[in-house]
Design an enzyme around this catalytic site. Sequence first.
Site, PDB file in Angstrom:
ATOM      1  N   ASP A   1      67.519 -13.694 -68.340  1.00  0.00           N
ATOM      2  CA  ASP A   1      67.766 -12.100 -68.177  1.00  0.00           C
ATOM      3  C   ASP A   1      68.015 -11.377 -69.692  1.00  0.00           C
ATOM      4  O   ASP A   1      68.825 -12.044 -70.675  1.00  0.00           O
ATOM      5  CB  ASP A   1      69.193 -11.754 -67.330  1.00  0.00           C
ATOM      6  CG  ASP A   1      69.115 -12.430 -65.774  1.00  0.00           C
ATOM      7  OD1 ASP A   1      70.023 -12.578 -65.243  1.00  0.00           O
ATOM      8  OD2 ASP A   1      67.669 -12.207 -65.381  1.00  0.00           O
TER       9      ASP A   1
ATOM     10  N   HIS B   1      66.595 -19.270 -65.347  1.00  0.00           N
ATOM     11  CA  HIS B   1      66.591 -19.124 -63.836  1.00  0.00           C
ATOM     12  C   HIS B   1      65.395 -18.716 -63.332  1.00  0.00           C
ATOM     13  O   HIS B   1      64.502 -18.095 -63.880  1.00  0.00           O
ATOM     14  CB  HIS B   1      68.031 -18.613 -63.393  1.00  0.00           C
ATOM     15  CG  HIS B   1      67.843 -17.250 -63.718  1.00  0.00           C
ATOM     16  ND1 HIS B   1      68.327 -16.666 -65.114  1.00  0.00           N
ATOM     17  CD2 HIS B   1      67.706 -16.012 -63.001  1.00  0.00           C
ATOM     18  CE1 HIS B   1      68.368 -15.408 -65.298  1.00  0.00           C
ATOM     19  NE2 HIS B   1      67.874 -14.787 -63.755  1.00  0.00           N
TER      20      HIS B   1
ATOM     21  N   ARG C   1      64.841 -12.985 -47.862  1.00  0.00           N
ATOM     22  CA  ARG C   1      66.050 -13.640 -48.721  1.00  0.00           C
ATOM     23  C   ARG C   1      66.259 -12.347 -49.400  1.00  0.00           C
ATOM     24  O   ARG C   1      65.401 -11.479 -49.923  1.00  0.00           O
ATOM     25  CB  ARG C   1      65.718 -14.716 -49.551  1.00  0.00           C
ATOM     26  CG  ARG C   1      66.984 -15.037 -50.663  1.00  0.00           C
ATOM     27  CD  ARG C   1      66.744 -16.349 -51.330  1.00  0.00           C
ATOM     28  NE  ARG C   1      67.974 -16.261 -52.354  1.00  0.00           N
ATOM     29  CZ  ARG C   1      67.965 -15.885 -53.457  1.00  0.00           C
ATOM     30  NH1 ARG C   1      66.762 -15.254 -54.200  1.00  0.00           N
ATOM     31  NH2 ARG C   1      68.926 -16.156 -54.350  1.00  0.00           N
TER      32      ARG C   1
HETATM   33  C1  LIG Z   1      66.225  -5.171 -67.817  1.00  0.00           C
HETATM   34  C2  LIG Z   1      65.515  -6.114 -66.756  1.00  0.00           C
HETATM   35  C3  LIG Z   1      64.152  -6.232 -66.892  1.00  0.00           C
HETATM   36  C4  LIG Z   1      64.173  -7.090 -65.621  1.00  0.00           C
HETATM   37  C5  LIG Z   1      65.229  -6.468 -64.663  1.00  0.00           C
HETATM   38  C6  LIG Z   1      66.386  -6.262 -65.421  1.00  0.00           C
HETATM   39  O1  LIG Z   1      67.255  -5.314 -65.215  1.00  0.00           O
HETATM   40  C7  LIG Z   1      67.152  -7.766 -65.732  1.00  0.00           C
HETATM   41  C8  LIG Z   1      66.093  -8.741 -65.554  1.00  0.00           C
HETATM   42  C9  LIG Z   1      64.380  -8.550 -65.679  1.00  0.00           C
HETATM   43  C10 LIG Z   1      63.646  -9.466 -64.944  1.00  0.00           C
HETATM   44  C11 LIG Z   1      63.818  -9.409 -63.301  1.00  0.00           C
HETATM   45  C12 LIG Z   1      63.221 -11.019 -65.486  1.00  0.00           C
HETATM   46  C13 LIG Z   1      62.207 -11.519 -64.771  1.00  0.00           C
HETATM   47  C14 LIG Z   1      60.643 -10.594 -64.908  1.00  0.00           C
HETATM   48  C15 LIG Z   1      60.972  -9.176 -64.479  1.00  0.00           C
HETATM   49  C16 LIG Z   1      59.601  -8.298 -64.803  1.00  0.00           C
HETATM   50  C17 LIG Z   1      61.029  -9.248 -62.872  1.00  0.00           C
HETATM   51  O2  LIG Z   1      60.660 -10.119 -62.352  1.00  0.00           O
HETATM   52  O3  LIG Z   1      61.526  -8.134 -62.158  1.00  0.00           O
HETATM   53  C18 LIG Z   1      62.253  -8.541 -64.994  1.00  0.00           C
HETATM   54  C19 LIG Z   1      62.760  -7.299 -64.716  1.00  0.00           C
HETATM   55  C20 LIG Z   1      61.802  -5.942 -65.364  1.00  0.00           C
HETATM   56  O4  LIG Z   1      61.700  -5.219 -64.354  1.00  0.00           O
HETATM   57  O5  LIG Z   1      61.329  -6.014 -66.277  1.00  0.00           O
HETATM   58  O1  LIG Z   2      67.069 -13.012 -56.640  1.00  0.00           O
HETATM   59  C1  LIG Z   2      67.793 -14.211 -57.035  1.00  0.00           C
HETATM   60  O2  LIG Z   2      68.447 -14.983 -56.837  1.00  0.00           O
HETATM   61  C2  LIG Z   2      67.532 -14.078 -58.631  1.00  0.00           C
HETATM   62  C3  LIG Z   2      67.161 -12.660 -58.983  1.00  0.00           C
HETATM   63  C4  LIG Z   2      67.091 -12.650 -60.692  1.00  0.00           C
HETATM   64  O3  LIG Z   2      66.933 -13.577 -61.456  1.00  0.00           O
HETATM   65  C5  LIG Z   2      66.835 -11.348 -61.295  1.00  0.00           C
HETATM   66  O4  LIG Z   2      66.591 -10.190 -60.696  1.00  0.00           O
HETATM   67  O5  LIG Z   2      66.973 -11.423 -62.631  1.00  0.00           O
HETATM   68 FE   LIG Z   3      67.367 -13.063 -63.220  1.00  0.00          FE
END
Ligand SMILES: C=C1C[C@]23C[C@@]1(O)CC[C@H]2[C@]1(C)CCC[C@@](C)(C(=O)O)[C@H]1[C@@H]3C(=O)O
Ligand SMILES: O=C(O)CCC(=O)C(=O)O
Ligand SMILES: [Fe+2]
Length: 363
Positions: free
Chosen positions: A232, A286, A296
Amino acid sequence: MDIDSIITNDKSSMVDEKNSLIFDASQMKHGEKDCAIPQELPAPLIDLGGFFSGDPTTMQEASRLVGEACRSHGFFLVVNHGVDENLISSAHRNMDMFFNLPLSEKLKAERKIGEHCGYASSFTGTFLQKLPWKETLSFQYSAKEHSSHIVEEYFQRTMGKSFNNLGKVYQEYCNSMSKLSLRIMELLGMSLGVQKDNFKDFFKDNESIMRINYYPPCHNPELTLGTWPHYDPTSLTILHQDCVSGLQVFVDNEWHSINPNYNAFVVNIGDTFMALSNGIFKSCLHRAVVNNYIPRKSLVFFLCPDKDKVVRPPTELVDFNKPRIYPDFTWPTLLEFTQKHHPADTNTLQAFSNWLQHNNVQP
Ligand SMILES: C=C1C[C@]23C[C@@]1(O)CC[C@H]2[C@]1(C)CCC[C@@](C)(C(=O)O)[C@H]1[C@@H]3C(=O)O
Ligand SMILES: O=C(O)CCC(=O)C(=O)O
Ligand SMILES: [Fe+2]
């Protein structure tokens, strides 16, 4: 023909359509493919009530456990956290309500390209990169006095007055997450040996992000992921899983499942706090896996500092005979980097540091 008859709300038809896509597993980098069935990790369980009881022995033990966890894999669980369980259940119920809405309703909050708030779904093509198997809704929170209704106002503005109750529930939930974050910041400060209120004051006027995640069942769960492996980019994450497992952390070179515990929050260090601790506490690697039988959901609060705060380690954590690991920055700069240049992944902070130096960006 109204929008609802055009865009069917039948989530299963969207999900089935995606299910029918032949997912090219070769897109998955090493470490994303599932090998053996991940073992549960006996995660450190911190009794927060005990820490705040004032008993020195209990405080020392909690501080030691948290310090050990954050110096290695960057996550721990907290119980006896003081958050009203009825509020948690209400936040979960409202998540069900939101994600069961007709798509036309959810698209009222559709996330715009380059922005971090709003509704996004890999079933409607609003995810930029490799399509994770999930729908998400993210919205801004602020602990500042003059923004005490920011969440309620967001839902009223984007979804309409019929969402007033949902907005109130998430406003209250975020308020409780902000308070919990500041209590955890006291614990982290003690673990790092800095002034007790140093980090608590740094995040007092936090401008954080709340996200609700929905992971539909997938016909071929081994061929995709709900959320790709990542750190994150934020400072601290407080996550509440429903009763369906799916969160995994990467420890000792393998993925471990964090089994759901309704009475606990999963707390993990993010990139910004790793930089703030001068690399002493580690951001947690993670991901989220999906399954083929039950949806989920997760509630995720991402603590972020006020936009004007400069992310710079306290002097107690800096060895002035050595170069700083990460340059000074502000959170909005890192956030914009993840939204416009480099989606958060397993290398965000290094890529960001390089980008700051290459573009000579000053905080
Ligand atoms: C600042 C952020 C970018 C994402 C949401 C968040 O608020 C914190 C976690 C980031 C994220 C979940 C990490 C995995 C990739 C991502 C693109 C996602 O799967 O949503 C990320 C989020 C984003 O919207 O950029
Ligand atoms: O849904 C989860 O358990 C993990 C989600 C997560 O890592 C995120 O939203 O950054
Ligand atoms: Fe995360």
